[in-house]
Scaffold this motif. Structure first.
Motif, PDB file in Angstrom:
ATOM      1  N   ARG A 129     -42.634   3.588  -1.173  1.00 32.69           N
ATOM      2  CA  ARG A 129     -41.974   2.275  -1.117  1.00 32.69           C
ATOM      3  C   ARG A 129     -41.320   1.948  -2.457  1.00 32.69           C
ATOM      4  NH1 ARG A 129     -45.590  -3.019  -1.235  1.00 32.69           N
ATOM      5  NH2 ARG A 129     -46.007  -1.928  -3.199  1.00 32.69           N
ATOM      6  N   ASP A 130     -42.003   2.274  -3.569  1.00 32.08           N
ATOM      7  CA  ASP A 130     -41.426   2.011  -4.893  1.00 32.08           C
ATOM      8  C   ASP A 130     -40.187   2.863  -5.134  1.00 32.08           C
ATOM      9  OD1 ASP A 130     -43.294   0.106  -5.454  1.00 32.08           O
ATOM     10  OD2 ASP A 130     -44.554   1.376  -6.723  1.00 32.08           O
ATOM     11  N   GLU A 182     -38.146   3.805  -2.883  1.00 30.17           N
ATOM     12  CA  GLU A 182     -37.078   3.181  -2.096  1.00 30.17           C
ATOM     13  C   GLU A 182     -36.543   1.935  -2.796  1.00 30.17           C
ATOM     14  OE1 GLU A 182     -36.843   0.692   2.046  1.00 30.17           O
ATOM     15  OE2 GLU A 182     -37.630   2.736   2.180  1.00 30.17           O
ATOM     16  N   ASN A 183     -37.452   1.082  -3.269  1.00 29.85           N
ATOM     17  CA  ASN A 183     -37.040  -0.199  -3.835  1.00 29.85           C
ATOM     18  C   ASN A 183     -36.485  -0.081  -5.251  1.00 29.85           C
ATOM     19  OD1 ASN A 183     -37.905  -1.445  -1.469  1.00 29.85           O
ATOM     20  ND2 ASN A 183     -39.937  -1.895  -2.278  1.00 29.85           N
ATOM     21  N   LYS A 184     -37.106   0.767  -6.069  1.00 29.57           N
ATOM     22  CA  LYS A 184     -36.730   0.828  -7.477  1.00 29.57           C
ATOM     23  C   LYS A 184     -35.708   1.925  -7.787  1.00 29.57           C
ATOM     24  CE  LYS A 184     -41.202  -1.055  -8.915  1.00 29.57           C
ATOM     25  NZ  LYS A 184     -42.456  -0.811  -9.677  1.00 29.57           N
ATOM     26  N   TYR A 239     -32.475   5.238  -0.011  1.00 27.16           N
ATOM     27  CA  TYR A 239     -32.282   4.477   1.217  1.00 27.16           C
ATOM     28  C   TYR A 239     -33.287   4.880   2.290  1.00 27.16           C
ATOM     29  CZ  TYR A 239     -29.867   2.598   5.336  1.00 27.16           C
ATOM     30  OH  TYR A 239     -29.550   1.928   6.493  1.00 27.16           O
TER      31      TYR A 239
END
Length: 603
Positions: free
Chosen positions: A335-336, A338-340, A344
């Motif tokens: 998740r990190d 993807e977010n940071k 995508y």
């Protein structure tokens, strides 16, 4: 009340079986094939030319491990040393081909070896990543680095979180190549490939990345889990199993079958196992050609990211930045990324399944609870409480409706006697009674039907997420992703011998949790009298024990959820029924189950 109660647990069983059969008979549709005329790759349109396979000669295409300059295990190596990874990079091809996950062991035994993710050519199951440049235009094959290139270590000593390394290779004709490799504190490698053109003419070439697996790997092979290629191509997530790769329709070169996708801005491609993954990730916003390939002669499964052709003028330099994920599919870390890091939909590399709209939030809440509680078993119980709290308004309405149905039972019996064999009249009279008393006979099944997708979603979460792997609860439950290890055959460990593998008869080796599951279902049944119909009464009598055996081999975390769910449901229903003036005669209902004619009223 009586008709309503007949269908409560029956709805659970039938819904469970229907969904199970549906999964088996109607698996998800295969992704649409790209037309062959849209998959041609070449240097003329700016798309990267085909890179050589790791063990395939660049000129003849004949698959042979003899094409290797030397065994990869014998080539000079650079050590990989991080808190979470250990391994090495071979200077032959610059292969990242030896990697172990320091935080994970094969089993829970104290002397169990760590999980090995990547392995070099020459080992039992070679699995590795490599990078290179494919020539375009008039550039010769031997003018660019490939799988057999012998690199030199230009900078650094060991690859650590603090110290990247730089590999160098000079082709002797004016092109100098560098490859900088760095790694973060988890599982992400950053790879920067660069070329300096010291010739007197422009050159055209294309960078690529490859992950290759020799031979079909060992797999879980369970229908709810995908293992094989997973890739994101702009908005489309695609999965290709190992078994389907030899049948891919596009023949890219002799002996190699492939599926090719053009990615405009965002994408990645890799191999996913149940808990581990190795994924090529071009820089976000970078267009590239995504390739899944099977080389039949060498039995190699391969994924590639081919970046567009780059024209490098005399005296100029060019570089390409990519990433390689090689490690455990930990939800928080992915998740990190993807977010940071802007990768995508990278979180979708975890197989969330058809009920992704439930599995994703369920796991997010479970992960949050585990952060508070520090124990996955108690977190599952807490999650069950939250789910039951959310469904309580429906449950309350259902149980109130059931209580009203019980009150209407005398009137319903009179209507049945009056209607006789006239089924249409019986239905009309019943509907009129329901309307008059404002009772919905179907409302009792709704909470149970809502439980079915939640049950399957939690099953999926427990089965595929690494956070449940080897997660203990208490006492004998040391792995919530595995079945209860206790057995009735040795009195749950009281007798001094281990239970041998019984094969198909292992289903008879019930543990403590499955037995509690059967008891909880049985007690929940006994809140109400048994059906008057003998066939239905028999089905209800056997159902808890059938489920006990059927779910006994499931992950203990799922069985724990079902026990907690049954216990909370029993408590809710008992209290609501008491609040409506109906006192369940549990003992009486149990006793009536041992009689020939079941008891019809417990008031």
């Amino acid at each position: 009340m009586d008709d309503q109660n007949k269908n409560l647990i029956l709805a659970t069983a039938l819904s469970f079986l229907v969904i199970l059969v549906w999964f088996i008979l109607f698996p998800p549709e295969e992704p649409a094939q790209i037309p062959q005329d849209q998959m041609t790759v070449g240097a003329t349109n700016g798309i990267a030319p085909t890179p050589p396979s790791p063990v395939i000669g660049a000129t003849d295409g004949a698959a042979s491990t003899a094409a290797l300059a030397k065994p990869a295990a014998d080539a000079p190596r650079v050590a990989v040393k991080t808190p979470r990874l250990s391994g090495s990079i071979s200077l032959l091809g610059g292969r990242i081909d030896t990697l172990a996950l320091s935080d994970y062991q094969e089993t829970q035994e104290p002397d169990s070896p760590t999980v090995n993710l990547l392995a070099p050519v020459g080992s039992d199951r070679p699995y590795y990543a490599l990078y290179g440049w494919a020539p375009a235009g008039d550039l010769a094959n031997d003018a660019v680095p490939g799988p057999q290139t012998e690199w030199s270590l230009a900078e650094g000593k060991d690859l650590t979180v603090e110290t990247p390394i730089v590999l160098a290779w000079d082709n002797g004709n004016g092109l100098v190549f560098n490859r900088k490799i760095s790694i973060d504190q988890n599982y992400m490698f950053s790879v920067t490939q660069s070329v300096k053109n010291n010739t007197g003419a422009a050159v055209r070439l294309a960078p690529y990345g490859i992950v290759a697996r020799h031979g079909e790997p060992e797999q879980t092979k369970f229908f709810i889990l995908h293992e094989g290629v997973v890739r994101q191509s702009d908005k489309e997530l695609e999965e290709i199993s190992y078994g389907d790769m030899p049948d891919m329709t596009f023949v890219e070169r002799e002996g190699a079958r492939a599926e090719v996708a053009q990615v405009e801005t965002n994408g990645w491609i890799g191999f996913t196992d149940k808990y581990w993954m190795t994924t090529l990730i071009p820089a976000p916003g970078q267009s590239f050609t995504s390739v899944a390939k099977y080389v039949a002669q060498a039995d190699i499964y391969q994924v590639e990211s081919r970046l567009p052709v780059i024209a490098v003028e005399p005296g100029a330099s060019a570089q390409a930045d990519t990433m390689l994920f090689a490690g455990a599919k930990e939800w928080e870390e992915i998740r990190d990324y993807e977010n940071k890091a802007g990768i995508y939909r990278f979180i979708d590399s975890i197989d969330w399944g058809w009920f992704f709209f439930l599995t994703k939030p369920i796991f997010a809440v479970l992960h949050w609870l585990n952060g508070l509680i520090g124990n996955m078993g108690w977190s599952i119980i807490a999650l069950t409480l939250l789910i039951k709290a959310l469904l309580f308004p429906l449950a309350y309405k259902s149980y109130v409706s059931m209580a009203k149905m019980k009150e209407l039972q005398p009137q319903m019996e009179k209507i049945k006697e009056k209607a006789g064999e006239d089924r249409q009249k019986l239905q009309q009279e019943m509907m009129a009674l329901y309307k008059k008393e404002k009772v919905n006979p179907a409302s009792g099944c709704l909470p149970i039907l809502l439980q079915i997708p939640i049950f399957f979603s939690l099953y999926k979460v427990i089965f595929v997420t690494i956070e449940l792997r080897h997660a203990p609860w208490l006492g004998w439950i040391r792995d919530l992703s595995a079945p209860d290890p206790s057995s009735i055959f040795n009195l749950f460990g009281l007798l001094p011998f281990a239970v041998p593998d019984l094969g198909i008869l292992q289903i008879l080796s019930l543990g403590i949790l499955p037995i509690f599951l059967g008891i909880s279902m049985y007690l929940q049944q006994k809140l109400n009298p048994a059906p008057t119909d003998p066939a239905q009464a028999m089905i209800f009598a056997w159902m808890p024990w059938v489920f006990m055996f059927m779910l006994g081999s499931f992950a203990s975390g799922l069985v724990l959820y079902w026990i907690a769910n049954n216990t909370i449901t029993f408590t809710q229903q008992y209290l609501i029924m008491r609040s409506q003036g109906y006192k369940p005669d549990i003992i009486g209902n149990i006793v009536s189950g041992f009689r020939k004619k079941p008891k019809t009223d417990s008031k």
